[in-house]
Design a protein around this motif. Sequence first.
Motif, PDB file in Angstrom:
ATOM      1  N   ARG A   1      -6.765  -1.414 -19.662  1.00 41.19           N
ATOM      2  CA  ARG A   1      -6.150   0.057 -19.765  1.00 41.19           C
ATOM      3  C   ARG A   1      -5.764   0.463 -20.996  1.00 41.19           C
ATOM      4  NH1 ARG A   1      -1.933   1.787 -15.028  1.00 41.19           N
ATOM      5  NH2 ARG A   1      -1.765   3.169 -16.699  1.00 41.19           N
ATOM      6  N   ARG A   2      -6.155   1.685 -21.661  1.00 39.93           N
ATOM      7  CA  ARG A   2      -5.785   2.033 -22.907  1.00 39.93           C
ATOM      8  C   ARG A   2      -4.647   2.954 -23.046  1.00 39.93           C
ATOM      9  NH1 ARG A   2      -8.313  -0.028 -27.414  1.00 39.93           N
ATOM     10  NH2 ARG A   2     -10.141  -1.308 -26.576  1.00 39.93           N
TER      11      ARG A   2
ATOM     12  N   GLN B   1       9.077  -2.404 -18.187  1.00 37.78           N
ATOM     13  CA  GLN B   1       8.215  -1.711 -17.102  1.00 37.78           C
ATOM     14  C   GLN B   1       6.774  -2.088 -17.192  1.00 37.78           C
ATOM     15  OE1 GLN B   1       8.248   2.782 -18.117  1.00 37.78           O
ATOM     16  NE2 GLN B   1       8.650   3.206 -16.044  1.00 37.78           N
ATOM     17  N   ASP B   2       6.197  -2.187 -15.938  1.00 40.88           N
ATOM     18  CA  ASP B   2       5.072  -2.708 -15.640  1.00 40.88           C
ATOM     19  C   ASP B   2       4.219  -1.487 -15.368  1.00 40.88           C
ATOM     20  OD1 ASP B   2       2.975  -4.223 -14.908  1.00 40.88           O
ATOM     21  OD2 ASP B   2       3.720  -4.884 -13.161  1.00 40.88           O
ATOM     22  N   HIS B   3       2.731  -1.555 -15.332  1.00 39.87           N
ATOM     23  CA  HIS B   3       1.808  -0.860 -14.875  1.00 39.87           C
ATOM     24  C   HIS B   3       0.817  -1.346 -13.822  1.00 39.87           C
ATOM     25  CE1 HIS B   3       2.879   0.628 -19.097  1.00 39.87           C
ATOM     26  NE2 HIS B   3       2.356   1.549 -18.877  1.00 39.87           N
ATOM     27  N   LYS B   4       1.357  -0.931 -12.738  1.00 40.68           N
ATOM     28  CA  LYS B   4       0.689  -1.721 -11.403  1.00 40.68           C
ATOM     29  C   LYS B   4      -0.873  -1.244 -11.048  1.00 40.68           C
ATOM     30  CE  LYS B   4       3.843  -4.456  -9.751  1.00 40.68           C
ATOM     31  NZ  LYS B   4       3.562  -6.002  -9.701  1.00 40.68           N
ATOM     32  N   ARG B   5      -1.055   0.229 -11.455  1.00 38.06           N
ATOM     33  CA  ARG B   5      -2.303   0.578 -10.902  1.00 38.06           C
ATOM     34  C   ARG B   5      -3.450   0.110 -11.965  1.00 38.06           C
ATOM     35  NH1 ARG B   5      -2.231   3.545  -6.087  1.00 38.06           N
ATOM     36  NH2 ARG B   5      -0.070   4.244  -5.869  1.00 38.06           N
ATOM     37  N   VAL B   6      -4.575   0.328 -11.580  1.00 36.59           N
ATOM     38  CA  VAL B   6      -5.668  -0.488 -12.390  1.00 36.59           C
ATOM     39  C   VAL B   6      -6.164   0.497 -13.373  1.00 36.59           C
ATOM     40  CG1 VAL B   6      -7.497   0.145 -10.852  1.00 36.59           C
ATOM     41  CG2 VAL B   6      -7.834  -1.724 -12.204  1.00 36.59           C
ATOM     42  N   GLY B   7      -6.191   2.127 -12.937  1.00 33.81           N
ATOM     43  CA  GLY B   7      -6.564   2.863 -13.784  1.00 33.81           C
ATOM     44  C   GLY B   7      -5.764   3.724 -14.708  1.00 33.81           C
TER      45      GLY B   7
ATOM     46  N   THR C   1      -2.622  -3.428  -8.645  1.00 28.52           N
ATOM     47  CA  THR C   1      -2.745  -4.904  -9.139  1.00 28.52           C
ATOM     48  C   THR C   1      -1.679  -5.753  -9.366  1.00 28.52           C
ATOM     49  OG1 THR C   1      -2.555  -4.255 -11.509  1.00 28.52           O
ATOM     50  CG2 THR C   1      -4.655  -3.377 -10.473  1.00 28.52           C
ATOM     51  N   GLY C   2      -1.702  -6.833  -9.770  1.00 29.90           N
ATOM     52  CA  GLY C   2      -0.598  -7.856 -10.249  1.00 29.90           C
ATOM     53  C   GLY C   2      -0.106  -7.106 -11.283  1.00 29.90           C
ATOM     54  N   GLY C   3      -0.585  -6.059 -12.214  1.00 26.77           N
ATOM     55  CA  GLY C   3      -0.004  -5.517 -13.132  1.00 26.77           C
ATOM     56  C   GLY C   3      -1.119  -5.632 -14.534  1.00 26.77           C
ATOM     57  N   MET C   4      -1.086  -4.360 -14.917  1.00 27.71           N
ATOM     58  CA  MET C   4      -2.146  -4.250 -16.087  1.00 27.71           C
ATOM     59  C   MET C   4      -1.624  -4.170 -17.581  1.00 27.71           C
ATOM     60  SD  MET C   4      -5.260  -4.585 -14.429  1.00 27.71           S
ATOM     61  CE  MET C   4      -6.122  -3.823 -16.057  1.00 27.71           C
ATOM     62  N   GLY C   5      -0.201  -4.441 -17.521  1.00 23.02           N
ATOM     63  CA  GLY C   5       0.334  -4.168 -18.785  1.00 23.02           C
ATOM     64  C   GLY C   5       1.634  -3.906 -18.884  1.00 23.02           C
ATOM     65  N   ALA C   6       2.673  -4.385 -19.703  1.00 22.21           N
ATOM     66  CA  ALA C   6       4.151  -4.057 -19.658  1.00 22.21           C
ATOM     67  C   ALA C   6       4.583  -3.850 -21.048  1.00 22.21           C
ATOM     68  CB  ALA C   6       4.670  -5.180 -18.830  1.00 22.21           C
ATOM     69  N   TYR C   7       6.070  -3.186 -21.073  1.00 20.50           N
ATOM     70  CA  TYR C   7       6.753  -3.070 -22.309  1.00 20.50           C
ATOM     71  C   TYR C   7       7.968  -3.206 -22.217  1.00 20.50           C
ATOM     72  CZ  TYR C   7       7.223   1.622 -20.715  1.00 20.50           C
ATOM     73  OH  TYR C   7       7.690   3.009 -20.120  1.00 20.50           O
ATOM     74  N   SER C   8       8.745  -3.718 -23.132  1.00 17.86           N
ATOM     75  CA  SER C   8      10.304  -4.057 -23.051  1.00 17.86           C
ATOM     76  C   SER C   8      10.789  -3.517 -24.548  1.00 17.86           C
ATOM     77  CB  SER C   8      10.572  -5.310 -22.753  1.00 17.86           C
ATOM     78  OG  SER C   8      11.871  -5.754 -22.778  1.00 17.86           O
ATOM     79  N   PRO C   9      12.128  -2.949 -24.526  1.00 22.86           N
ATOM     80  CA  PRO C   9      12.752  -2.455 -23.429  1.00 22.86           C
ATOM     81  C   PRO C   9      12.115  -1.187 -22.585  1.00 22.86           C
ATOM     82  CG  PRO C   9      13.792  -1.678 -25.313  1.00 22.86           C
ATOM     83  CD  PRO C   9      12.594  -2.550 -25.806  1.00 22.86           C
ATOM     84  N   ALA C  10      12.678  -0.969 -21.495  1.00 21.03           N
ATOM     85  CA  ALA C  10      12.438   0.189 -20.667  1.00 21.03           C
ATOM     86  C   ALA C  10      13.280   1.427 -20.889  1.00 21.03           C
ATOM     87  CB  ALA C  10      12.323  -0.009 -19.195  1.00 21.03           C
ATOM     88  N   PRO C  11      12.985   2.419 -21.608  1.00 18.65           N
ATOM     89  CA  PRO C  11      13.965   3.244 -21.904  1.00 18.65           C
ATOM     90  C   PRO C  11      14.704   4.174 -20.637  1.00 18.65           C
ATOM     91  CG  PRO C  11      12.092   3.988 -23.151  1.00 18.65           C
ATOM     92  CD  PRO C  11      11.735   2.711 -22.140  1.00 18.65           C
ATOM     93  N   VAL C  12      13.853   4.221 -19.520  1.00 20.25           N
ATOM     94  CA  VAL C  12      14.471   4.871 -18.381  1.00 20.25           C
ATOM     95  C   VAL C  12      15.494   4.121 -17.737  1.00 20.25           C
ATOM     96  CG1 VAL C  12      12.640   3.598 -16.807  1.00 20.25           C
ATOM     97  CG2 VAL C  12      13.748   5.839 -16.051  1.00 20.25           C
TER      98      VAL C  12
ATOM     99  N   ILE D   1       0.923  -1.182   0.059  1.00 21.07           N
ATOM    100  CA  ILE D   1      -0.153  -0.050   0.004  1.00 21.07           C
ATOM    101  C   ILE D   1       0.764   1.119   0.021  1.00 21.07           C
ATOM    102  CG2 ILE D   1      -1.658   1.273   1.189  1.00 21.07           C
ATOM    103  CD1 ILE D   1      -2.615  -1.480   0.186  1.00 21.07           C
ATOM    104  N   VAL D   2       0.780   1.904  -1.125  1.00 18.93           N
ATOM    105  CA  VAL D   2       1.686   3.413  -1.167  1.00 18.93           C
ATOM    106  C   VAL D   2       0.526   4.367  -0.536  1.00 18.93           C
ATOM    107  CG1 VAL D   2       2.903   4.811  -2.625  1.00 18.93           C
ATOM    108  CG2 VAL D   2       2.904   2.495  -3.353  1.00 18.93           C
ATOM    109  N   ALA D   3       0.830   4.719   0.561  1.00 16.79           N
ATOM    110  CA  ALA D   3      -0.022   5.569   1.431  1.00 16.79           C
ATOM    111  C   ALA D   3       0.417   7.039   1.219  1.00 16.79           C
ATOM    112  CB  ALA D   3      -0.103   5.191   2.742  1.00 16.79           C
TER     113      ALA D   3
END
Length: 420
Positions: free
Chosen positions: A412-413, A210-216, A224-235, A154-156
Amino acid sequence: MNILILGSGGREHALTWAVKQNPKCDKLIVAPGNAGIAQIAECADLDILDGGAVARFSEEEAIDFVIVGPEAPLAEGVADRLREAGILVFGPSKDAARLEASKSFTKEICDAANAPTAGYGHFTDAEAAKAHVRENGAPIVVKADGLAAGKGVIVAMDEQTALDAIDDMFGGAFGGAGAEVVIEEFMEGEEASLFVLVDGEDVLSIGTAQDHKRVGEGDTGLNTGGMGAYSPAPVLSAEIEAKAMEEIVKPTMKAMADRGMPYQGVLYAGLMIKDDQPRLVEYNVRFGDPECQVLMMRLGGQVLDLLQATAEGRLKDAQVNWADDHAITVVMAANGYPGSYEKGTEIKGLDALPEDSENMAFHAGTKAEDGKVLATGGRVLNITARGDNLQEARDRAYAMVDQIDWPEGFVRRDIGWRAL
């Protein structure tokens, strides 16, 4: 080579798809598998948390190599049981798997390795944990110490949210995982993942994501467990990756070996990057899900050679052959996820989707019944595509999403928005 893969999610479907492309793969069994995996491999009904049962099954089926997908069997010591039986296995020992199974253990190892990470406190008592929050204020991060399927964090952004999270964890919201909590300083920056193979001595980087953890969309809403990801991560530039390897990963692996628990398997380092300095967020002892899907899409059949070299202690001579490409995966989840959701809804349109080296629908939570594909989980499909650039891969993935007829699901779009 006869191969057994343990698991039933999108990660395991992606591993199955990649391993099957290698000509060394003769027989491939996945336990327990899912509806998508069943289309390309034999599925077996097996309790994958029972190391003895997995070892007996492997001997009966003349399995040469076992690949453990999820974290739970590793935390239960399944890899140890297989090694005792003389069966080649990819995955760390129960002791080494504590890098994911216990957040406080990871912090101890980071302290010993002098690896940069967030400041923290470890608590077995709710009132002491709350006193720590009141003393330090928000934003602050509250983590269940044990395995919570990617959801025990939980990121409070305010103090009350942190106090409520402590009550929830000690109140049993995450089962035994929340019997102890770790409270960390909030780290600012951009998060990305580095994946390395470790054979007990040598370490080999096999990619970033890089993953997208948040649902929105816009990274809002619940974790969430992850709503999408991409590779490579430029950062995660080559320079920052090298820094992470030298300052975080290699010292951690040395600290593990020094404790008599050398690490063998894939190590997933979640990193927070700010001002070109990586700090460790967490370790996972298996491929990320959904990050595995984009890595497998880019690596293909060579994955089997790399995993075998890891298990046999031959990483020193191994190398990764990367195509100069990009991959993205979009998670289709059941309406209501990560809260309560309906199971058993029918998914149509999958048969019409392309299935090749650039386009795949990996199944995460599905079953086949009476000729239909039914949703059985929260995260149900991973629509995955490759392209010469991220935009091309993204366009392909969403074109596939739009062909699927599943009113009870959502996506997620904006997957890939940080890089684009």
